[in-house]
Design an enzyme around this catalytic site. Structure first.
Site, short mmCIF file in Angstrom:
data_model
loop_
_atom_site.label_atom_id
_atom_site.label_comp_id
_atom_site.label_asym_id
_atom_site.label_seq_id
_atom_site.Cartn_x
_atom_site.Cartn_y
_atom_site.Cartn_z
N GLY A 106 0.74 -1.27 -0.04
CA GLY A 106 -0.13 0.02 0.05
C GLY A 106 0.85 1.25 0.18
O GLY A 106 1.90 1.14 0.79
N ASP B 96 5.55 -4.87 6.14
CA ASP B 96 6.24 -6.33 6.56
C ASP B 96 6.02 -7.25 5.22
O ASP B 96 7.04 -8.03 5.09
CB ASP B 96 5.63 -6.94 7.81
CG ASP B 96 4.05 -7.15 7.91
OD1 ASP B 96 3.48 -6.73 6.69
OD2 ASP B 96 3.66 -7.81 8.57
N THR C 151 4.28 2.78 5.70
CA THR C 151 3.01 2.11 5.92
C THR C 151 2.04 3.24 6.65
O THR C 151 2.59 3.38 7.82
CB THR C 151 2.68 0.76 6.08
OG1 THR C 151 1.51 0.47 6.71
CG2 THR C 151 3.74 0.26 7.32
N ASP D 8 -0.09 2.22 8.62
CA ASP D 8 -0.68 1.58 9.61
C ASP D 8 0.24 1.64 10.89
O ASP D 8 -0.22 1.09 12.04
CB ASP D 8 -0.78 0.07 9.24
CG ASP D 8 -1.91 -0.32 8.18
OD1 ASP D 8 -2.64 0.81 8.13
OD2 ASP D 8 -2.10 -1.37 7.81
N ASP E 280 2.61 -0.50 11.75
CA ASP E 280 2.65 -1.75 12.44
C ASP E 280 3.93 -2.59 12.25
O ASP E 280 3.78 -3.78 12.15
CB ASP E 280 1.43 -2.97 12.09
CG ASP E 280 1.39 -2.89 10.60
OD1 ASP E 280 2.33 -1.95 9.90
OD2 ASP E 280 0.45 -3.64 10.08
N ARG F 229 -5.68 -2.81 9.10
CA ARG F 229 -6.20 -4.25 8.81
C ARG F 229 -5.96 -4.83 9.94
O ARG F 229 -6.79 -5.87 10.31
CB ARG F 229 -5.51 -4.76 7.48
CG ARG F 229 -6.16 -5.86 6.83
CD ARG F 229 -5.43 -6.24 5.70
NE ARG F 229 -4.43 -5.66 5.47
CZ ARG F 229 -3.63 -5.51 4.09
NH1 ARG F 229 -4.46 -5.71 3.07
NH2 ARG F 229 -2.49 -4.86 3.94
O1 F6P Z 1 -1.42 -1.49 4.73
C1 F6P Z 1 -2.24 -0.45 4.70
C2 F6P Z 1 -3.54 -0.56 4.32
O2 F6P Z 1 -3.87 1.00 3.96
C3 F6P Z 1 -4.44 -1.17 5.48
O3 F6P Z 1 -4.70 -0.31 6.46
C4 F6P Z 1 -5.75 -1.51 4.68
O4 F6P Z 1 -6.32 -2.41 5.09
C5 F6P Z 1 -5.07 -1.92 3.26
O5 F6P Z 1 -3.80 -1.09 3.08
C6 F6P Z 1 -6.03 -1.68 1.94
O6 F6P Z 1 -5.50 -2.26 1.14
P1 F6P Z 1 -5.76 -1.96 -0.60
O7 F6P Z 1 -5.61 -0.38 -0.77
O8 F6P Z 1 -5.19 -2.81 -1.29
O9 F6P Z 1 -7.40 -1.98 -0.29
#
Ligand code: F6P
Length: 326
Positions: A14, A106, A129, A131, A133, A175
């Protein structure tokens, strides 16, 4: 392996605001140190296809303030296989890259770790990221900007919630992690916050609403991390509505707005610092590590550690929400 001369850089997974600032820092630090820099497009997919270009200093002009990633990003299935990584290494050899900087989370680092276990290449990761995390770094690039975006949005929702005496359930990204939810809940004075790391009991929320919310407040905000085990904002809002038809409940899912926008000053400075640190690490013969920030210092964390361990939520912040939402 001899001195590093050609450094590739890619973004994967992402996107996160501040990735461009990190790309700029890697490209310019590489050139500053007498190396050539190559931008790889579409993450590991692009690496497998050889979709890369030599970057000059001017190729990264005027991007420090831009969200997204000029190198594009992707999640590659093929790179998860030994064969996919062998194809990528063929392309790496063709161009003569001897160092690679990967910017992502990760999943990105798992791929990078496998690549340097199987092939002769130095790889350094930069945590990117929203997140936050990743174990081994206090912050990841994009997190601060995402939290600020959430705060701005929740403040606006608070105005309308108050005008109508409504209880809002606001779902934020994360997530598997509640970092965005928890920090933005404290920053917006939310009444409650639900995160995947702490088991959500609808009875506890109910008790809070009955004893602390209902007698004193006419409107409120509950922040729900998308990965919360309750099933998300719609599910929990439905359960509360059924128990309390007297509440005027609404749900907002903030979604991908949290991934865009101009990075905050904090994210730009961190991305610039870590971009330069990643190149320094490569030139220092380091490999299979992430560069991160701990207590404001640059740290080197083996991919193994960053991937295997999970970062703990700041429990002081969890306590704060409880104290301040009465
Ligand atoms: O990992 C970053 C993130 O923004 C998460 O918080 C989210 O669940 C996910 O990516 C969404 O991914 P996508 O843009 O592929 O739907």
């Amino acid at each position: 392996m001899g001195k590093i001369k050609k450094i590739g850089v890619l973004t994967s997974g992402g996107d996160a605001p501040g990735m461009n600032a990190a790309i700029r820092a890697v490209v310019r630090a590489a050139i500053y140190n007498g190396c050539e820099a190559y931008g790889i497009f579409y993450g590991y997919e692009g690496l497998i296809e050889g979709n890369m270009k030599k970057m000059e200093s001017h190729d990264v002009s005027n991007i420090i303030q831009r969200g997204g990633t000029i190198l594009k990003t992707a999640r590659s299935r093929e790179f998860k296989t030994v064969e996919g990584r062998a194809k990528a290494y063929e392309q790496i050899k063709k161009v003569g890259l001897d160092g690679l900087v990967v910017i992502g989370g990760d999943g990105t680092f798992s791929g990078a770790r496998a690549l340097c276990q199987e092939h002769d290449l130095h790889v350094v990761g930069i945590p990117g990221t929203i997140d936050n995390d990743l174990y081994g770094t206090d912050y990841t690039i994009g997190y601060d900007t995402a939290v600020n975006t959430v705060v701005e949005a929740v403040d606006k929702i608070r105005d309308t919630a108050s005008a109508h005496n409504r209880l809002f359930f606001i779902e934020v990204m994360g997530r598997d992690a509640g970092f965005i939810a928890l920090r933005s809940a404290v920053a917006t004075g939310a009444e409650a916050v639900l995160v995947p790391e702490i088991r959500t009991d609808v009875n506890d929320l109910d008790k809070y609403l009955e004893h602390d919310y209902k007698p004193h407040k006419s409107s409120g905000i509950v922040i729900v991390a998308e990965g919360d085990k309750s099933g998300g904002a719609y599910t929990i809002a439905e359960q509360i509505s059924q128990r309390h038809p007297e509440y005027d409940v609404r749900v907002t899912v903030l979604g991908h707005i949290q991934r865009g926008g101009s990075p905050s000053a904090f994210d730009r400075v961190m991305a610039s610092t870590l971009g330069v640190a990643a190149v320094d690490a490569l030139l220092d013969d380091q490999t299979s590590i992430m560069v991160g920030l701990m207590n404001k210092d640059i740290v080197h964390v083996p991919f193994n550690k960053a991937i295997k361990n999970s970062k703990q939520l700041n429990h002081n912040l969890v306590g704060l929400t409880d104290i301040l939402s009465i």
